[in-house]
Scaffold this active site. Structure first.
Site, PDB file in Angstrom:
ATOM      1  N   GLU A 223      -1.284 -11.689  -4.267  1.00 43.95           N
ATOM      2  CA  GLU A 223      -1.297 -12.548  -5.368  1.00 43.95           C
ATOM      3  C   GLU A 223      -0.659 -11.844  -6.876  1.00 43.95           C
ATOM      4  O   GLU A 223      -0.089 -12.405  -7.563  1.00 43.95           O
ATOM      5  CB  GLU A 223      -2.799 -13.067  -5.593  1.00 43.95           C
ATOM      6  CG  GLU A 223      -3.212 -13.936  -4.653  1.00 43.95           C
ATOM      7  CD  GLU A 223      -4.120 -13.107  -3.399  1.00 43.95           C
ATOM      8  OE1 GLU A 223      -5.115 -13.702  -2.921  1.00 43.95           O
ATOM      9  OE2 GLU A 223      -3.878 -11.908  -3.253  1.00 43.95           O
TER      10      GLU A 223
ATOM     11  N   CYS B 240      -9.309 -12.169  -2.600  1.00 39.91           N
ATOM     12  CA  CYS B 240     -10.566 -11.484  -2.651  1.00 39.91           C
ATOM     13  C   CYS B 240     -10.970 -11.352  -4.196  1.00 39.91           C
ATOM     14  O   CYS B 240     -10.511 -11.928  -4.900  1.00 39.91           O
ATOM     15  CB  CYS B 240     -10.138  -9.730  -2.339  1.00 39.91           C
ATOM     16  SG  CYS B 240      -8.922  -8.919  -3.563  1.00 39.91           S
TER      17      CYS B 240
ATOM     18  N   GLU C 215       0.775  -1.268   0.163  1.00 35.07           N
ATOM     19  CA  GLU C 215      -0.211  -0.080  -0.295  1.00 35.07           C
ATOM     20  C   GLU C 215       0.967   1.096   0.058  1.00 35.07           C
ATOM     21  O   GLU C 215       1.987   1.091   0.466  1.00 35.07           O
ATOM     22  CB  GLU C 215      -0.849  -0.147   1.456  1.00 35.07           C
ATOM     23  CG  GLU C 215      -1.805  -1.135   1.363  1.00 35.07           C
ATOM     24  CD  GLU C 215      -2.317  -1.473   2.742  1.00 35.07           C
ATOM     25  OE1 GLU C 215      -2.888  -2.632   3.098  1.00 35.07           O
ATOM     26  OE2 GLU C 215      -1.951  -0.698   3.612  1.00 35.07           O
TER      27      GLU C 215
END
Length: 293
Positions: free
Chosen positions: A103, A128, A90
């Site tokens: 991933e 997700c 991030e």
């Protein structure tokens, strides 16, 4: 050895720790060769899946998550037999859409390592929806296995009634060989040459916006990122984010970037320039160098 590995190493079994230590030197590139995997298996008695699960804390130690404080690690198994670390990243103060998922990081590491597909990906949390869609673009999407601490399933079981390249009449796939040699540049600058080579291997069948970023660090090392497009558009991974993720896996501190260049096709329908500048601005005062060719 990078200090980020010290704490997770202490949680591993003594045989695994002893076998790993010689592999985690300063030249560790967040990947293991088949010979190294065989050494680790022989030392521990673990099978492939169990060994990858045991190694996940090391992959997660590469995570940079100042916003979520949620540290995710992933390990991608290349068709060559190499294993590749990945971790989420991030950018402090920036929109969440700049984030790189674990991933994506592992798959990018494998792609930049020359792989043309992955057979299995191990991750410490359920992927997700964003990552499921990203993986559905892969050359091996139909056979890809997702390994979790308590489950091993086909990617397609996570994506019933999936949407992918074929729905947009695209027969190409992410990680399939690319050769966009129409991109040319006359320069003897190693950083621009690295960006050109990476851009020629980028994947952008929907926009033709072939692009790559090359970053040079204070120690002289160069890390690249290629644009990785997606049929669902939003899960596409920009080249600046991929370059940053690759550099972090390689042990670099993004605060030590000394030069950053973006090369992209002048004939593409989109440009990475504004996005790349915004990401770079969050990392320091380095100005983006740019060429469209």
């Amino acid at each position: 050895m990078h200090p980020r590995f010290a704490k997770p190493l202490d949680t591993l079994s003594a045989p695994l720790k002893a076998a790993l230590l010689p592999m985690l030197g300063d030249d560790f590139q967040a990947r293991f060769t088949p010979d190294q995997v065989a050494t680790l298996k022989a030392a521990t008695g673990l099978d492939d899946r169990a060994l990858r699960l045991a190694l996940l804390p090391l992959a997660a130690a590469c995570s940079v998550a100042p916003i979520s404080k949620f540290f995710v690690g992933a390990i991608a198994c290349g068709l060559s037999g190499n294993w590749y670390f990945g971790a989420n990243m991030e950018f402090a103060g920036q929109g969440l859409f700049h984030s790189v998922h674990a991933e994506q990081s592992a798959i990018s590491n494998a792609w930049l390592g020359g792989e043309t597909g992955i057979s299995e990906i191990t991750v410490n949390y359920t992927p997700c929806g964003h990552c499921r869609q990203f993986m559905n673009e892969l050359s091996t999407a139909k056979i890809l296995k997702v390994s979790l601490p308590d489950d091993l399933s086909a990617l397609q079981s996570f994506l019933p009634h999936s949407f992918g390249p074929a729905d947009l009449d695209i027969t190409d796939a992410l990680m399939s060989p690319q050769a966009h040699d129409e991109l040319t540049l006359v320069s003897d600058d190693p950083l621009w040459q690295a960006a050109l080579a990476a851009a020629r291997q980028s994947y952008a069948p929907y926009s033709q916006g072939y692009a790559a970023v090359a970053l040079q660090f204070a120690d002289g090392r160069i890390f690249c990122g290629r644009y990785a497009e997606n049929a669902a558009f939003n899960p596409s991974l920009p080249p600046m984010q991929m370059a940053c993720a690759h550099a972090v896996l390689g042990g670099e501190d993004l605060a030590t970037i000394r030069r950053a260049v973006l090369l992209e096709s002048k004939d593409g329908q989109i440009s990475q320039q504004d996005s790349a500048r915004a990401t770079l601005k969050a990392l320091g005062s380095v100005e983006l160098e740019y060429q469209a060719v």
